[in-house]
Design a protein around this motif. Structure first.
Motif, PDB file in Angstrom:
ATOM      1  N   ASN A 143       5.898  31.090  52.096  1.00 46.38           N
ATOM      2  CA  ASN A 143       5.193  31.413  53.328  1.00 46.38           C
ATOM      3  C   ASN A 143       6.203  31.393  54.461  1.00 46.38           C
ATOM      4  O   ASN A 143       6.669  30.326  54.868  1.00 46.38           O
ATOM      5  CB  ASN A 143       4.086  30.386  53.578  1.00 46.38           C
ATOM      6  N   PRO A 144       6.584  32.571  54.996  1.00 48.72           N
ATOM      7  CA  PRO A 144       7.628  32.628  56.015  1.00 48.72           C
ATOM      8  C   PRO A 144       7.152  32.297  57.418  1.00 48.72           C
ATOM      9  O   PRO A 144       7.953  32.194  58.342  1.00 48.72           O
ATOM     10  CB  PRO A 144       8.095  34.084  55.937  1.00 48.72           C
ATOM     11  N   GLY A 188       1.344  36.818  55.781  1.00 50.41           N
ATOM     12  CA  GLY A 188       2.612  36.117  55.852  1.00 50.41           C
ATOM     13  C   GLY A 188       2.559  34.745  56.498  1.00 50.41           C
ATOM     14  O   GLY A 188       3.394  33.889  56.206  1.00 50.41           O
ATOM     15  N   ALA A 189       1.581  34.512  57.380  1.00 48.73           N
ATOM     16  CA  ALA A 189       1.469  33.222  58.054  1.00 48.73           C
ATOM     17  C   ALA A 189       0.232  32.444  57.628  1.00 48.73           C
ATOM     18  O   ALA A 189       0.008  31.329  58.111  1.00 48.73           O
ATOM     19  CB  ALA A 189       1.454  33.422  59.571  1.00 48.73           C
ATOM     20  N   ALA A 190      -0.571  33.003  56.712  1.00 51.19           N
ATOM     21  CA  ALA A 190      -1.806  32.348  56.291  1.00 51.19           C
ATOM     22  C   ALA A 190      -1.505  31.229  55.299  1.00 51.19           C
ATOM     23  O   ALA A 190      -0.741  31.421  54.340  1.00 51.19           O
ATOM     24  CB  ALA A 190      -2.752  33.367  55.653  1.00 51.19           C
ATOM     25  N   ALA A 201       8.226  27.924  53.629  1.00 49.55           N
ATOM     26  CA  ALA A 201       9.620  28.308  53.378  1.00 49.55           C
ATOM     27  C   ALA A 201      10.560  27.109  53.437  1.00 49.55           C
ATOM     28  O   ALA A 201      11.549  27.051  52.689  1.00 49.55           O
ATOM     29  CB  ALA A 201      10.042  29.364  54.392  1.00 49.55           C
ATOM     30  N   GLU A 202      10.263  26.132  54.284  1.00 50.04           N
ATOM     31  CA  GLU A 202      11.155  24.988  54.425  1.00 50.04           C
ATOM     32  C   GLU A 202      11.159  24.093  53.176  1.00 50.04           C
ATOM     33  O   GLU A 202      12.053  23.248  53.017  1.00 50.04           O
ATOM     34  CB  GLU A 202      10.795  24.172  55.666  1.00 50.04           C
ATOM     35  N   ALA A 219      14.531  38.962  57.633  1.00 50.51           N
ATOM     36  CA  ALA A 219      15.692  38.141  57.948  1.00 50.51           C
ATOM     37  C   ALA A 219      15.510  36.714  57.445  1.00 50.51           C
ATOM     38  O   ALA A 219      16.448  36.102  56.907  1.00 50.51           O
ATOM     39  CB  ALA A 219      15.945  38.147  59.456  1.00 50.51           C
ATOM     40  N   ARG A 220      14.306  36.174  57.594  1.00 53.73           N
ATOM     41  CA  ARG A 220      14.042  34.823  57.091  1.00 53.73           C
ATOM     42  C   ARG A 220      14.151  34.782  55.569  1.00 53.73           C
ATOM     43  O   ARG A 220      14.633  33.788  54.997  1.00 53.73           O
ATOM     44  CB  ARG A 220      12.657  34.357  57.542  1.00 53.73           C
TER      45      ARG A 220
END
Length: 453
Positions: free
Chosen positions: A152-153, A166-168, A175-176, A216-217
């Motif tokens: 999840n970016p 992408g943010a749900a 991602a971390e 990019a992420r």
């Protein structure tokens, strides 16, 4: 097929032959989905040209018709599947395990059971897991094959808030935490091959900056992962490439998207993978429906048709716009006079509504169309993606038939359902033995029920 034809970025509803579509309703009835296989091929070739070095997967959920899967496989695409049923369809369409990615989102146990069994026969199949729990469940079933992690970016985009994935929180490991999760999976014996994320569905040119930041992420994450678990085979940045639904909307600048994707990803020792769905099939399909009622209401003319939200859900679900043509009006005297009313009919504001007992069951409100008459055939454009796939049997309404156009011929690809089809599970349940009823859940992905045809 000429290179010039393949380069046309969008097929508008006005480009379809009105007389030909009208004839299909006469031959096969209404409502009716129509899909042009050659247009699917054109869309694939255009995307392949823009992304010459990428692995291209087709997101099966956009349109799982067997004819679509075989067309894209023959063109060179792999198949990205969101369920065991879609994996079964992919394999039934002739795909090998190496051509299939299974992207699990909170997968039911029966899905995992079926896919792990399929992996035993096709060990090159790739499973994309979206949570640590799913990885545990795979290990419990003896799976230690090709594993991709959905991350999840924290960036979402798309045509509607319901598809900006992408943010749900539902989708992917934050991602971390991805590096730690993948390092643990590698230590447990999984073959870690990639990372995956999907920013959303129907991304337009004006959302290119969100797409660029998202990619990019993913590039940064790929480089971090490679430093911990070794090299990856691929970085999958999903699909979501939008198509213009409105007549005056410009098509996606695919070359700009491709260039932005490569620049944002940066140098990674892995292949780029993309998985469009809508882009291949949306403008390759139309829905044909017949007018059955014309009613003068207080503030509008209601044009009632035999398709509804059970046939095409997108307008009710997402308030989505689809272009509409009155094919009968256009063919009335053999002429097409788009600006002044085809065949001499005056254009009047109309609300085109279906037969479902819901106020949301409308395809448009107060749209200027040639005055409709009972028996007219309307065409609803850009219906090739998420049309039949989201069709349902609400109000006990059978789902429509599907026609495929190929080699200048029309053929039935999916027969029209009947009420008998709708009620069959109830009749079979009444006649089943207690043992059959207890084991019914095990038959949910039974290969005896061929899902491809």
């Amino acid at each position: 097929m000429t290179d010039a034809a393949a380069s046309v970025p969008v097929r508008r509803l006005s480009d379809w032959d009105a007389a030909e579509l009208h004839t299909l309703v006469e031959d096969y009835g209404s409502p009716l989905y129509v899909l042009d296989r050659e247009r699917v091929r054109e869309n694939y070739r255009r995307l392949e040209t823009a992304f010459p070095d990428a692995e291209i997967l087709y997101a099966v959920k956009a349109n799982a018709l067997g004819e679509v899967l075989s067309t894209l496989r023959e063109a060179g695409a792999g198949l990205e599947c969101a369920s065991a049923g879609e994996v079964q369809r992919a394999l039934g369409a002739g795909a090998s395990g190496s051509e299939v990615h299974y992207t699990a989102v909170n997968p039911p146990a029966r899905d995992l059971d079926w896919v792990v069994d399929a992996w035993a026969d096709g060990p090159e199949l790739t499973v994309t897991a979206g949570s640590e729990d799913t990885i545990d469940r795979l290990e419990e079933r003896g799976y230690d094959g090709r594993l991709c992690l959905r991350v999840n970016p924290g960036i979402g985009a798309g045509h509607h808030e319901k598809v900006a994935t992408g943010a749900a929180a539902k989708f992917g490991v934050p991602a971390e935490r991805a590096v730690d999760v993948l390092a643990d999976a590698a230590d447990r014996g999984f073959d870690v091959v990639g990372i995956h994320a999907h920013v959303g569905s129907g991304v337009s040119s004006d959302q290119l900056e969100a797409h660029r930041e998202f990619v990019a992420r993913m590039g940064d994450l790929a480089r971090n992962v490679a430093g911990v678990v070794g090299g990856l085979e691929f970085v999958d940045v999903g699909g979501g490439f939008g198509v213009p639904y409105r007549e005056d909307e410009a098509p996606l600048d695919l070359e700009s998207v491709a260039e932005a994707t490569r620049e944002a990803l940066g140098a990674v020792d892995a292949d780029l993978t993309i998985e469009p769905g809508r882009y291949f099939v949306a403008d390759a399909g139309v829905l044909l429906t017949e007018v059955n009622t014309v009613k003068e209401a207080r503030e509008t003319t209601v044009t009632g048709v035999d398709a509804g939200m059970t046939t095409l859900l997108r307008p009710a679900m997402y308030d989505a716009y689809h272009p509409i043509r009155n094919l009968t009006a256009e063919a009335g005297d053999g002429s097409i006079e788009a600006e002044n009313g085809p065949a001499g009919r005056e254009r009047v504001p109309q609300t085109v509504a279906g037969p479902i007992c819901e106020s949301g069951d409308v395809f448009c409100t107060d749209r200027q169309l040639p005055a409709s008459k009972r028996g007219d055939v309307l065409a609803i454009g850009n219906a090739g993606a998420y049309g039949y796939e989201m069709a349902n049997q609400y109000n006990s309404r059978p789902r429509p038939a599907s026609i495929v156009l190929a080699d200048s011929e029309a053929r039935l690809a999916r027969r029209r359902e009947t009420v008998t089809d709708v009620t069959r599970p109830e009749r079979e349940a009444r006649s089943a033995s207690p043992t059959d009823r207890k084991n019914d859940h095990d038959r949910a992905t039974d290969t005896d029920n061929d899902p491809v045809r």
